[in-house]
Design an enzyme around this catalytic site. Sequence first.
Site, PDB file in Angstrom:
ATOM      1  N   ASP A   9      47.416  32.683  43.173  1.00 33.98           N
ATOM      2  CA  ASP A   9      47.458  34.012  43.103  1.00 33.98           C
ATOM      3  C   ASP A   9      45.694  33.657  44.208  1.00 33.98           C
ATOM      4  O   ASP A   9      45.204  33.068  44.062  1.00 33.98           O
ATOM      5  CB  ASP A   9      46.532  34.796  41.806  1.00 33.98           C
ATOM      6  CG  ASP A   9      46.285  35.949  41.615  1.00 33.98           C
ATOM      7  OD1 ASP A   9      47.495  36.469  42.316  1.00 33.98           O
ATOM      8  OD2 ASP A   9      44.923  35.486  41.338  1.00 33.98           O
ATOM      9  N   SER A  10      45.635  35.103  44.288  1.00 34.63           N
ATOM     10  CA  SER A  10      43.977  35.417  45.425  1.00 34.63           C
ATOM     11  C   SER A  10      43.106  34.896  44.488  1.00 34.63           C
ATOM     12  O   SER A  10      41.796  34.397  44.985  1.00 34.63           O
ATOM     13  CB  SER A  10      43.780  36.882  45.549  1.00 34.63           C
ATOM     14  OG  SER A  10      44.185  37.691  44.486  1.00 34.63           O
ATOM     15  N   TYR A  41      42.391  39.445  48.076  1.00 40.74           N
ATOM     16  CA  TYR A  41      43.486  39.651  49.464  1.00 40.74           C
ATOM     17  C   TYR A  41      44.373  40.876  49.589  1.00 40.74           C
ATOM     18  O   TYR A  41      44.693  41.451  51.165  1.00 40.74           O
ATOM     19  CB  TYR A  41      45.220  38.509  49.533  1.00 40.74           C
ATOM     20  CG  TYR A  41      44.735  37.373  48.629  1.00 40.74           C
ATOM     21  CD1 TYR A  41      44.248  37.358  49.078  1.00 40.74           C
ATOM     22  CD2 TYR A  41      45.892  36.799  49.133  1.00 40.74           C
ATOM     23  CE1 TYR A  41      43.777  35.195  49.147  1.00 40.74           C
ATOM     24  CE2 TYR A  41      45.984  35.529  48.542  1.00 40.74           C
ATOM     25  CZ  TYR A  41      45.103  34.706  49.184  1.00 40.74           C
ATOM     26  OH  TYR A  41      45.155  33.195  48.788  1.00 40.74           O
ATOM     27  N   GLY A  42      43.141  42.149  48.795  1.00 38.50           N
ATOM     28  CA  GLY A  42      44.162  43.454  49.305  1.00 38.50           C
ATOM     29  C   GLY A  42      43.993  43.850  50.123  1.00 38.50           C
ATOM     30  O   GLY A  42      44.661  44.697  51.317  1.00 38.50           O
ATOM     31  N   CYS A  72      50.713  37.004  42.825  1.00 43.08           N
ATOM     32  CA  CYS A  72      49.794  37.491  43.740  1.00 43.08           C
ATOM     33  C   CYS A  72      50.580  38.959  44.125  1.00 43.08           C
ATOM     34  O   CYS A  72      51.632  38.678  44.861  1.00 43.08           O
ATOM     35  CB  CYS A  72      48.689  36.796  44.325  1.00 43.08           C
ATOM     36  SG  CYS A  72      48.456  38.011  45.245  1.00 43.08           S
ATOM     37  N   ASN A  73      51.083  39.904  43.670  1.00 40.11           N
ATOM     38  CA  ASN A  73      51.128  41.517  44.450  1.00 40.11           C
ATOM     39  C   ASN A  73      51.086  41.141  46.107  1.00 40.11           C
ATOM     40  O   ASN A  73      52.273  41.010  46.453  1.00 40.11           O
ATOM     41  CB  ASN A  73      51.398  42.684  44.026  1.00 40.11           C
ATOM     42  CG  ASN A  73      51.711  42.510  42.486  1.00 40.11           C
ATOM     43  OD1 ASN A  73      53.137  42.734  42.254  1.00 40.11           O
ATOM     44  ND2 ASN A  73      50.985  41.806  41.197  1.00 40.11           N
ATOM     45  N   THR A  74      50.103  41.227  46.561  1.00 36.97           N
ATOM     46  CA  THR A  74      49.950  41.069  47.960  1.00 36.97           C
ATOM     47  C   THR A  74      50.618  39.857  48.641  1.00 36.97           C
ATOM     48  O   THR A  74      50.992  39.925  49.707  1.00 36.97           O
ATOM     49  CB  THR A  74      48.270  41.420  48.114  1.00 36.97           C
ATOM     50  OG1 THR A  74      47.683  42.194  47.404  1.00 36.97           O
ATOM     51  CG2 THR A  74      47.907  41.450  49.848  1.00 36.97           C
ATOM     52  N   GLU A 151      37.335  39.718  38.699  1.00 39.05           N
ATOM     53  CA  GLU A 151      37.083  38.673  39.580  1.00 39.05           C
ATOM     54  C   GLU A 151      35.337  38.268  38.530  1.00 39.05           C
ATOM     55  O   GLU A 151      35.427  37.229  38.836  1.00 39.05           O
ATOM     56  CB  GLU A 151      36.918  39.017  40.742  1.00 39.05           C
ATOM     57  CG  GLU A 151      38.286  38.156  41.879  1.00 39.05           C
ATOM     58  CD  GLU A 151      38.694  37.247  41.443  1.00 39.05           C
ATOM     59  OE1 GLU A 151      37.862  35.779  41.136  1.00 39.05           O
ATOM     60  OE2 GLU A 151      40.175  37.069  40.794  1.00 39.05           O
ATOM     61  N   CYS A 183      48.970  44.602  40.399  1.00 40.40           N
ATOM     62  CA  CYS A 183      48.053  43.490  40.697  1.00 40.40           C
ATOM     63  C   CYS A 183      48.295  42.795  39.787  1.00 40.40           C
ATOM     64  O   CYS A 183      48.059  43.540  38.969  1.00 40.40           O
ATOM     65  CB  CYS A 183      47.004  43.703  41.529  1.00 40.40           C
ATOM     66  SG  CYS A 183      45.645  42.690  41.274  1.00 40.40           S
ATOM     67  N   THR A 184      47.810  41.496  39.328  1.00 42.24           N
ATOM     68  CA  THR A 184      48.870  40.156  38.406  1.00 42.24           C
ATOM     69  C   THR A 184      47.100  40.361  38.205  1.00 42.24           C
ATOM     70  O   THR A 184      46.897  40.023  36.674  1.00 42.24           O
ATOM     71  CB  THR A 184      48.651  39.045  38.499  1.00 42.24           C
ATOM     72  OG1 THR A 184      48.191  38.820  39.753  1.00 42.24           O
ATOM     73  CG2 THR A 184      50.252  38.927  38.570  1.00 42.24           C
ATOM     74  N   HIS A 185      45.988  41.001  38.662  1.00 37.82           N
ATOM     75  CA  HIS A 185      44.536  41.471  37.786  1.00 37.82           C
ATOM     76  C   HIS A 185      44.703  42.445  36.695  1.00 37.82           C
ATOM     77  O   HIS A 185      43.612  42.132  36.049  1.00 37.82           O
ATOM     78  CB  HIS A 185      43.229  41.605  39.300  1.00 37.82           C
ATOM     79  CG  HIS A 185      43.006  40.704  39.714  1.00 37.82           C
ATOM     80  ND1 HIS A 185      44.150  39.692  40.851  1.00 37.82           N
ATOM     81  CD2 HIS A 185      42.137  39.758  39.532  1.00 37.82           C
ATOM     82  CE1 HIS A 185      43.321  39.138  41.253  1.00 37.82           C
ATOM     83  NE2 HIS A 185      42.648  39.201  40.851  1.00 37.82           N
TER      84      HIS A 185
END
Length: 271
Positions: A9-10, A41-42, A72-74, A151, A183-185
Amino acid sequence: MQQPIAILDSGVGGLTVVKEVMRQLPREKVIYFGDTARAPYGPRPAEEVMRFTREIVDYLIQYQPKMIVIACNTATAVALEDIRSRVNVPVVGVIHPGARAALGRTQNGWIGVIGTEGTIRSGAYEQVLKQLSPHVRVVSLACPAFVPLVEQGNFRSPETQATVEQGLASLRPYHFDTLILGCTHYPFLAETISEVTGQKVALISSADETAREISTILHDQSKLARGEEQPIHQFCCSGDAVLFQKIALQWLDEHIALNPVVWQVPRIGLT
């Protein structure tokens, strides 16, 4: 030696997928890489996200994983097919599982999608949703301020509440009954997001459905972990190791309390 499931993931967002994998597949060994030094990353160009994803996969391949999960979706939107063409193990993304889960949940055919700028700009969720159900109505919104909160480990605070309210304000006129956390966040902020959207709106995290897809693929290939061997999980990040470990321990809690864990900070991502 038990082959691991490699999850990347980012940053810390992919830990939502890790948690579901550990819950649904407790015998599986996980190696996780969070690119915290270069998150988010977005806002980055697609070419840069592609390069970062390739670098991380090149790093993870040394551990001989039986599967790679782009949590990570992006990165899924930009690099999934590229990575599949480069490795000889199954590669799973998080967009298709999330879309399927949302379609199974909606009652009125209206689905909202929130994600990073890169994910929303790609139109990946809308494309998949329309492929699976041509008559579904989709409204999408980029929420770039959400990832930095996660983050920083800032999941619940007045600042978080204000940021989420402001970020989702333009969705108020729409009558969606299901909202994809694209977004996995974002599941880290699910409690606040639900307060803003209202409890009648179902929040869809792709983590649960992604873990099911992982289980199905490994079962079909007879690669599920067997026996009573205790997995040793491995967590890697490219940035602040102390903050990363703090968030990981807080989120995963009992899921790693009984298993040995290795923490590493590779050099990748420091440039």
